[in-house]
Enzyme design. Structure first.
Site, short mmCIF file in Angstrom:
data_model
loop_
_atom_site.label_atom_id
_atom_site.label_comp_id
_atom_site.label_asym_id
_atom_site.label_seq_id
_atom_site.Cartn_x
_atom_site.Cartn_y
_atom_site.Cartn_z
N CYS A 44 20.42 87.75 40.55
CA CYS A 44 19.04 88.21 40.80
C CYS A 44 18.79 88.05 42.29
CB CYS A 44 18.04 87.39 39.98
SG CYS A 44 18.41 87.37 38.20
N ALA A 45 19.30 89.00 43.07
CA ALA A 45 19.59 88.75 44.48
C ALA A 45 18.46 89.03 45.47
CB ALA A 45 20.83 89.53 44.89
N ALA A 46 17.51 89.90 45.14
CA ALA A 46 16.49 90.27 46.14
C ALA A 46 15.67 89.05 46.56
CB ALA A 46 15.58 91.35 45.56
N PRO A 47 15.27 88.99 47.84
CA PRO A 47 15.48 89.98 48.92
C PRO A 47 16.80 89.83 49.66
CG PRO A 47 14.08 88.22 49.72
CD PRO A 47 14.37 87.89 48.28
N GLY A 48 17.65 88.91 49.21
CA GLY A 48 18.98 88.81 49.79
C GLY A 48 19.23 87.62 50.68
N GLY A 49 18.25 86.72 50.80
CA GLY A 49 18.45 85.54 51.64
C GLY A 49 19.60 84.67 51.17
N LYS A 50 19.62 84.38 49.86
CA LYS A 50 20.69 83.54 49.32
C LYS A 50 22.02 84.30 49.30
CE LYS A 50 17.49 80.91 46.39
NZ LYS A 50 16.29 81.77 46.58
N ASP A 52 19.71 82.58 40.33
CA ASP A 52 18.39 82.18 40.84
C ASP A 52 17.38 83.00 40.04
OD1 ASP A 52 16.65 80.80 42.71
OD2 ASP A 52 16.35 82.75 43.68
N CYS A 112 12.10 78.38 41.24
CA CYS A 112 11.06 77.82 42.13
C CYS A 112 9.81 77.51 41.32
CB CYS A 112 10.77 78.77 43.28
SG CYS A 112 10.18 80.41 42.77
#
Length: 478
Positions: A239-245, A319, A369
């Site tokens: 669940c990647a957006a916005p891509g920080g991790k 995440d 979170c």
């Protein structure tokens, strides 16, 4: 005494969270007085921003010291004499102090913004036009205005004023006339109010060394390190957006290997690609796909696009979508209890897919979170019951607290979990403690669990002989 009122919640959500923080296991562990105090402090600290800004440095592009020096130069050019300090235990994090709450006098002209916009202002953002709800009839560009955040979402867009529940977040200068903000044609874009006297002063990172600095909450940076990516591995961010991790994982493995990022919303998926390109990370492959369907027994073993063959990935980050009740600052949540309770079923579907896709001996990190038990410790208890080949693993770094009692997990299992609990040490104003000393405690609410899949199915013990770190033995009453 808190500067802002406690987070505004629907009554049924308040009672639900109270049940989480005053559950019988927790009461037996810490006692009713401490449990009640922690719950009340949580509600207060959620409406306030952390006392520092955390930025992740792109140490795959330049050494931390060089990035820190460039940041100091840029802040000096802006007339901001702040010094960023390295985190004492995390090698790619810089911390900047937040000055607040400050004494700011309210002005006669008022602008009202939505709660999300108000939260962003408290973290250093200017007011962008889409977040503006009300302003005076004759407001012109250049007018000095006070900015208020609508606590309950009751202000009508385009109103001249608003007398409902609102909180003052600082002063600024209007960048646009009222007519251009609430025009009937295409929605206005860009900065609507440039903040000059925010209650909480912290640098705006809009356009500030975008290749070298990435705004990210400390627990979100910790997740990447806990996953422990290595060069040459194939890693999935579900669940990647916005891509920080995603970008952090690619940077930690030296851009060597493959990081597959899945996101079901097309424009969010494109944002991942943009971030990867900006940070010069070429090993990231982003796909628009629903991760609950990412595993398919009939897919080719060497397929590069989803769905993937089972046991295709060395490490997986889940995440998960969650109720987000750990975010700070958050002065008001409009979630209903039904909406909050809709997340665990989705999280379990995603977890099922993750376990299918994980190689034997591989690592799965689950994070949220939020602060509920159902989305965190109770999900871990369910996972250990449902997948006997999973074992909880120690986390490195482990700078947060242990897991919260209440899901029937054994003490040794709780110690392997990492829950960031700002309510344990929170102070509404600067207590004089060095920034590096309060960095690990004054965070958003966050949860991390790390699992490893057994090397082979033969390694899985019978249910009556399972380790307390996995399986059913200690969880039958959860």
């Amino acid at each position: 005494m808190s500067f802002f009122p406690s987070i505004s919640l629907r009554p049924e959500v308040f009672n639900y969270l109270k049940g989480v923080y005053l559950n019988n296991e927790l009461l037996a562990s810490v006692g009713p007085q401490k449990a009640q105090r922690h719950f009340e402090t949580l509600l207060s600290c959620l409406s306030h921003p952390p006392s520092y800004t955390c930025v992740r440095a792109s140490v795959h592009l330049a050494p931390l010291g060089e990035i820190r020096h460039k940041l100091h130069e840029e802040l000096t050019k802006r007339g901001e004499g702040l010094q960023a300090v390295p985190h004492p235990g995390i090698p790619d994090v810089l911390l900047l102090p937040v000055d607040g709450p400050r004494c700011v006098e309210k002005l006669s002209k008022e602008v009202v913004v939505g709660a999300q916009c108000g939260n962003a202002v408290l973290r250093g953002a200017h007011v962008f036009t889409p977040g503006m709800l009300a302003c005076p009839k004759h407001m012109k560009a250049g007018d000095a205005v006070s900015v208020f955040s609508d606590l309950e979402g009751k202000c009508t867009r385009g109103a001249l004023s608003f007398q409902g529940r609102k909180v003052f977040v600082g002063n600024g200068v209007a960048e646009k006339d009222r007519a251009s903000i609430f025009c009937s044609g295409d929605p206005a874009r860009g900065v609507g109010v440039r903040m000059t006297e925010p209650l909480y002063a912290t640098p705006s990172f809009d356009g500030l060394l975008p290749q070298l600095l990435f705004l990210q909450n400390l627990p979100s940076v910790v997740v990447g390190h806990v996953l422990g990516p290595r060069p040459g591995e194939r890693i999935l961010d579900m669940c990647a957006a916005p891509g920080g991790k995603t970008c952090h994982i690619a940077a930690l493995m030296g851009d060597q290997g493959e990081v597959v990022a899945l996101e079901r919303i097309p424009n969010k998926m494109e944002l991942i690609r943009q971030n990867a390109e900006m940070l010069q990370l070429r090993c990231i492959k982003a796909f628009c796909f629903n991760s609950t369907r990412a595993a398919n027994q009939h897919s080719a073993k060497d397929t590069e696009e989803p769905p993937f063959h089972p046991e295709s990935f060395d490490r997986i980050l889940l995440d998960a979508p969650c109720s987000g009740l750990g975010q700070r600052p958050n002065m008001a949540s409009t979630w209903s209890l039904k909406e909050i309770c809709s997340f665990p079923p989705l999280q379990r579907k995603l977890f099922h897919a993750a376990v299918q896709l994980l190689k034997r001996g591989g690592v799965l990190v689950y994070s949220t979170c939020t602060v509920t038990l159902a989305e965190n410790e109770e999900l871990v208890a369910w996972a250990l019951r449902t997948f006997p080949d999973l074992r909880l693993q120690p986390q490195e770094p482990h700078v947060g607290a242990e897991g919260l009692a209440g899901a029937g997990l054994a003490p040794e299992q709780l110690r392997l979990l990492q829950r960031f609990r700002p309510e344990l040490n929170w102070q509404p104003a600067d207590d004089g403690a060095p920034l590096t000393c309060r960095a690990n405690s004054d965070t958003i609410g966050f949860f991390i669990a790390k699992f490893q899949k057994s090397e082979s199915s033969e390694d899985v013990p019978f249910k009556d002989d399972q380790s307390p770190l996995g399986g059913d033995m200690t969880l039958s009453h959860a």
